[in-house]
Structures are given as structure tokens and as C-alpha cells.
Scaffold this motif. Sequence first.
Motif, mmCIF file in Angstrom:
data_model
loop_
_atom_site.group_PDB
_atom_site.id
_atom_site.type_symbol
_atom_site.label_atom_id
_atom_site.label_comp_id
_atom_site.label_asym_id
_atom_site.label_seq_id
_atom_site.Cartn_x
_atom_site.Cartn_y
_atom_site.Cartn_z
ATOM 1 N N ILE A 115 -6.179 -3.605 27.993
ATOM 2 C CA ILE A 115 -6.051 -4.638 26.959
ATOM 3 C C ILE A 115 -7.030 -5.771 27.221
ATOM 4 C CG2 ILE A 115 -4.491 -6.313 25.895
ATOM 5 C CD1 ILE A 115 -2.187 -4.447 26.953
ATOM 6 N N THR A 116 -7.762 -6.159 26.191
ATOM 7 C CA THR A 116 -8.656 -7.313 26.271
ATOM 8 C C THR A 116 -8.263 -8.298 25.176
ATOM 9 O OG1 THR A 116 -10.479 -5.944 27.097
ATOM 10 C CG2 THR A 116 -11.036 -8.116 26.223
ATOM 11 N N ILE A 117 -7.992 -9.551 25.577
ATOM 12 C CA ILE A 117 -7.541 -10.566 24.625
ATOM 13 C C ILE A 117 -8.460 -11.779 24.698
ATOM 14 C CG2 ILE A 117 -5.589 -11.941 23.817
ATOM 15 C CD1 ILE A 117 -3.752 -10.156 25.428
ATOM 16 N N ASP A 118 -9.034 -12.154 23.578
ATOM 17 C CA ASP A 118 -9.841 -13.378 23.477
ATOM 18 C C ASP A 118 -8.963 -14.489 22.911
ATOM 19 O OD1 ASP A 118 -12.081 -11.930 24.316
ATOM 20 O OD2 ASP A 118 -12.591 -11.369 22.259
ATOM 21 N N VAL A 119 -8.878 -15.598 23.651
ATOM 22 C CA VAL A 119 -7.980 -16.682 23.244
ATOM 23 C C VAL A 119 -8.680 -18.031 23.330
ATOM 24 C CG1 VAL A 119 -5.960 -15.403 24.065
ATOM 25 C CG2 VAL A 119 -7.074 -17.048 25.591
ATOM 26 N N GLY A 120 -8.061 -18.998 22.696
ATOM 27 C CA GLY A 120 -8.443 -20.396 22.838
ATOM 28 C C GLY A 120 -7.212 -21.196 23.194
ATOM 29 N N ILE A 121 -7.390 -22.298 23.851
ATOM 30 C CA ILE A 121 -6.249 -23.134 24.229
ATOM 31 C C ILE A 121 -5.847 -23.979 23.027
ATOM 32 C CG2 ILE A 121 -5.434 -24.976 25.742
ATOM 33 C CD1 ILE A 121 -7.263 -23.886 27.882
ATOM 34 N N GLY A 122 -4.640 -23.728 22.533
ATOM 35 C CA GLY A 122 -4.164 -24.441 21.353
ATOM 36 C C GLY A 122 -3.352 -25.664 21.673
ATOM 37 N N GLU A 123 -2.618 -25.625 22.800
ATOM 38 C CA GLU A 123 -1.745 -26.751 23.142
ATOM 39 C C GLU A 123 -1.436 -26.728 24.638
ATOM 40 O OE1 GLU A 123 2.593 -28.677 21.821
ATOM 41 O OE2 GLU A 123 1.924 -26.759 21.016
ATOM 42 N N ILE A 124 -1.372 -27.927 25.220
ATOM 43 C CA ILE A 124 -1.024 -28.088 26.635
ATOM 44 C C ILE A 124 0.124 -29.084 26.720
ATOM 45 C CG2 ILE A 124 -1.855 -28.729 28.926
ATOM 46 C CD1 ILE A 124 -4.698 -28.196 27.896
ATOM 47 N N SER A 125 1.185 -28.706 27.433
ATOM 48 C CA SER A 125 2.377 -29.550 27.450
ATOM 49 C C SER A 125 2.348 -30.643 28.506
ATOM 50 C CB SER A 125 3.629 -28.686 27.671
ATOM 51 O OG SER A 125 3.617 -28.131 28.972
ATOM 52 N N SER A 126 1.236 -30.771 29.236
ATOM 53 C CA SER A 126 1.120 -31.829 30.250
ATOM 54 C C SER A 126 -0.297 -32.378 30.224
ATOM 55 C CB SER A 126 1.455 -31.277 31.644
ATOM 56 O OG SER A 126 0.436 -30.398 32.073
ATOM 57 N N THR A 127 -0.600 -33.272 31.149
ATOM 58 C CA THR A 127 -1.923 -33.885 31.197
ATOM 59 C C THR A 127 -2.888 -33.133 32.102
ATOM 60 O OG1 THR A 127 -1.216 -35.354 33.002
ATOM 61 C CG2 THR A 127 -0.977 -36.170 30.739
ATOM 62 N N VAL A 128 -2.466 -32.014 32.654
ATOM 63 C CA VAL A 128 -3.338 -31.268 33.552
ATOM 64 C C VAL A 128 -4.530 -30.706 32.786
ATOM 65 C CG1 VAL A 128 -2.051 -29.125 33.215
ATOM 66 C CG2 VAL A 128 -3.435 -29.432 35.263
ATOM 67 N N ASN A 129 -5.710 -30.817 33.365
ATOM 68 C CA ASN A 129 -6.931 -30.313 32.752
ATOM 69 C C ASN A 129 -7.166 -28.881 33.226
ATOM 70 O OD1 ASN A 129 -9.352 -29.873 31.534
ATOM 71 N ND2 ASN A 129 -10.524 -31.312 32.795
ATOM 72 N N VAL A 130 -6.702 -27.925 32.440
ATOM 73 C CA VAL A 130 -6.793 -26.528 32.852
ATOM 74 C C VAL A 130 -8.176 -25.941 32.627
ATOM 75 C CG1 VAL A 130 -4.347 -26.122 32.467
ATOM 76 C CG2 VAL A 130 -5.969 -25.762 30.591
ATOM 77 N N LEU A 131 -9.099 -26.756 32.113
ATOM 78 C CA LEU A 131 -10.424 -26.238 31.821
ATOM 79 C C LEU A 131 -11.486 -26.665 32.835
ATOM 80 C CD1 LEU A 131 -10.519 -26.583 27.936
ATOM 81 C CD2 LEU A 131 -10.222 -24.537 29.296
ATOM 82 N N ASP A 132 -11.083 -27.352 33.901
ATOM 83 C CA ASP A 132 -12.096 -27.682 34.907
ATOM 84 C C ASP A 132 -12.441 -26.423 35.702
ATOM 85 O OD1 ASP A 132 -10.255 -27.256 36.919
ATOM 86 O OD2 ASP A 132 -9.823 -29.368 37.227
ATOM 87 N N LYS A 133 -13.435 -26.521 36.543
ATOM 88 C CA LYS A 133 -13.987 -25.344 37.214
ATOM 89 C C LYS A 133 -12.979 -24.635 38.111
ATOM 90 C CE LYS A 133 -18.787 -26.951 37.157
ATOM 91 N NZ LYS A 133 -19.983 -27.285 37.986
ATOM 92 N N LYS A 134 -12.014 -25.370 38.654
ATOM 93 C CA LYS A 134 -11.039 -24.763 39.551
ATOM 94 C C LYS A 134 -9.825 -24.216 38.806
ATOM 95 C CE LYS A 134 -12.224 -27.579 43.583
ATOM 96 N NZ LYS A 134 -11.717 -28.545 44.615
ATOM 97 N N LYS A 135 -9.381 -24.940 37.800
ATOM 98 C CA LYS A 135 -8.126 -24.564 37.135
ATOM 99 C C LYS A 135 -8.312 -23.507 36.057
ATOM 100 C CE LYS A 135 -5.498 -28.780 38.068
ATOM 101 N NZ LYS A 135 -6.426 -29.301 39.060
ATOM 102 N N ARG A 136 -9.460 -23.444 35.452
ATOM 103 C CA ARG A 136 -9.683 -22.450 34.393
ATOM 104 C C ARG A 136 -9.523 -21.018 34.909
ATOM 105 N NH1 ARG A 136 -13.290 -23.221 29.486
ATOM 106 N NH2 ARG A 136 -13.442 -21.173 28.504
ATOM 107 N N PRO A 137 -10.154 -20.651 36.030
ATOM 108 C CA PRO A 137 -9.930 -19.293 36.568
ATOM 109 C C PRO A 137 -8.469 -19.047 36.940
ATOM 110 C CG PRO A 137 -11.858 -20.307 37.580
ATOM 111 C CD PRO A 137 -11.150 -21.386 36.834
#
Length: 388
Positions: free
Chosen positions: A284-306
Motif C-alpha cells: 500500500i502506498t498512500i500520499d497524504v497532506g497534514i490537514g490538522e494538528i491537535s497541538s503546537t508540535v511542529n511535525v514537519l521539522d527535519k527530525k519529527k517529519r520522518p
Amino acid sequence: MNKFKIIIVTILILTITLLSGCWSYKELDKSTLVAGIAIDYDNVSQEYIVTTEIINLTSDKMEGELFQSRGKSVFSAIRNCTSQNGRKLLVAHVEILIISKEIAKVKMIPVIDYLFRDAEYPDDMYILLSNEKTAAEVLELTKIGEDAQEHLYDITSFFINDSLRNQNVISKYSGVNLWQYVLQLFREGASAYLPIIKIVELNNVNFPEIYGTAIFKNNKYVGALNQQETIYHLIIIDKLEGGILLVDFNDDFVSSKISLEVFNCKSKLKPILKNGELTMKLDITIDVGIGEISSTVNVLDKKKRPLLKKQAEIQIKERITNTIKKVQNDYKADIFLFSTKIKSHMPNEWKSISTNWENVFSQLPVEVNVKVNINSSSLTNKTISPSP
């Protein structure tokens, strides 16, 4: 008159003759347009109860009107409805058929046989299973939202039909047409499924909501998948077109729920025979985008995204595996088309296991591989964080 002119005149005469009428036309003033049908069964009288939602064209706008009739067969019950309104039912434009659980458990085949055999019924009408006590209760929601401020339908069947046609936006159910259900019945080893419909209340207005999947085995209703399990069923059979996947993100400092919007989803199912052991491999391959985050954590920085990618893959894989195991253990009904794939790729192997397919299916190992690609975070790559 020369030969050419004779040919032209002949063609004109034939054209006028053939196009002057319609072979099987229906006069609307002598017929009643049917938008939807609900079918129940009375065990006491052993009669089918047919509720039809007709389109009332006598007012300034189209409105739904219900008629109910009984009969020892679906055919006779439909015919008996004519005596109530004095007009023949015009069923060529029926959009939905709702069946009760009672019908689904014991009387499914006679209903489908009648509808598919009668050429007047459209083979693209949707079929749904009612989660209410009766199927008629859903159609009784005529004048949906008549007290609401926003525009809603006055014909329940149209409301439900539009919901099914827009299923790719929600992806919490899969619409099944009459011809698709019949096709499911003819697939050797495979089991059929239908969407479930129920009544919910929102702001003092009752709505029909489509919310899960009914599972059939040997043409009888045996159980259901909930909304979340239905999403993963759609992934497995490669029918997820959109929607939202909710995953939990955890690191050393914070936990957050992330809504992933699905842009694209591709599933590849293949049987593998190794050392005499049959296994289904699901990639299975799924292409997604981040639609909503329930906290202030930045999940898109270099460490958290992976880390988000890895955790999403683990959770989706686990949920897909659990959905497969539930169906294998509880229902032993192949709604994933494993049998179809085996028959297509390994016809000789299928011949050897087809007579014992129920037991083989319930114990069949499934290798699930999930790859999640995070491609977008909408208009910003940062979370909203208020100033201290």
C-alpha cells in the motif's frame, strides 16, 4: 424522378416514420415516478412490505410522498401499490433501494432476483442495508431538514443518492449498485458487501447517515464493519479515493493527534506460494497532506517529519491487519477478493483449495506493507502557536 431522388425521398419517409414516436414510451400523467424503495418482511403474515417514495409533481416544487403495500412476493407488493394511488409505478429512475436486516438475513436472493430480472429497474440504483428496525423508517424522513436554515432535499432518496455519489470525498463507505452486487454474488469464493444506513439527529433534524459496511456470506447478512474499519477495507480493495486518516504522534515531549488528508492511495494485492505455503502480499502506498494538528508540535521539522511518517505507517498497518483478522475470525467471508486474485494468478492452486476456501481464508497469512508519503501541509509548514 431519378434514382438519387428516389433514395433521398425513401430515407426521409423512413426517418419521419421511425422518429415520430417511442416504442415503449410512458405517459407521465398515467404513471408515478418512483425515487426510492424500501423493502421489509413481516414474519407473522409472511408478506413483503414495500414502501415507495414517489415524486409528487403537483406542487410548485418536487416533494416526496410515501406509499406502502404488501404482498406474498416483492412483485405482487409493488403491483399492489398501484391500487393505492391509481397510477402505474414508473421505476426506471429509482435511485436507491433500502433493505431491512430481516430481508438481508433470509430473503435477499428473491429480492435481488426480481429487481435484476425486471428490465424496467435501473441496474445502477444503489442498495443499502438499514440499521433501523425497518427499512421503511429511513424513507419516512420525507422533507429532510424542512425546519433547517440551509437548503436540504424534500426527497429523501435524492439526499441519500447524492451522499453516495460524493463518497470519494468522505471515504467512510462504498456505494454498491444493483449490478455490482449481482457481480459480487457471481465471484467464486468472494463474499458480497453493502453500505449501512441509519438515522441520526443533528440540531433537532433527523438525517439518514451512511456509516459502515454490511458483510454477506452465502448471500446472507452475517455482520458489519464500523466506519473506521470500512476505511481500511476500502484501502485493501484499492477503492479509497480520499478522506481523512487520523493518527497519533508521540515523541519525548508531546502527544498529538494528526489528521492526514488522503490525496492518493494505491493498493496491490498478490498471492505468494513459497515452500507450499500460500500467503497474500498487500503493498500500500498512500500520499497524504497534514490537514490538522491537535497541538503546537511542529511535525514537519527535519527530525519529527520522518518520525510522523514511521508512526503513521505502523498504525495504518496495524489497523489494516486488525480489520483483516476480524473478518477472517468472526465472519470467514472474503470481502477482500483474495479468492479472485488467487484464481487469476494461480488457477491450479485455486482448484486445489476452492472446495475448502472458507477454512483456508480464515487462516490465510497476509503480509501488509505500508508506505506513507507526506507531500503537503496546506498553506503553512508550521503549527499555530500563540505568543506567550
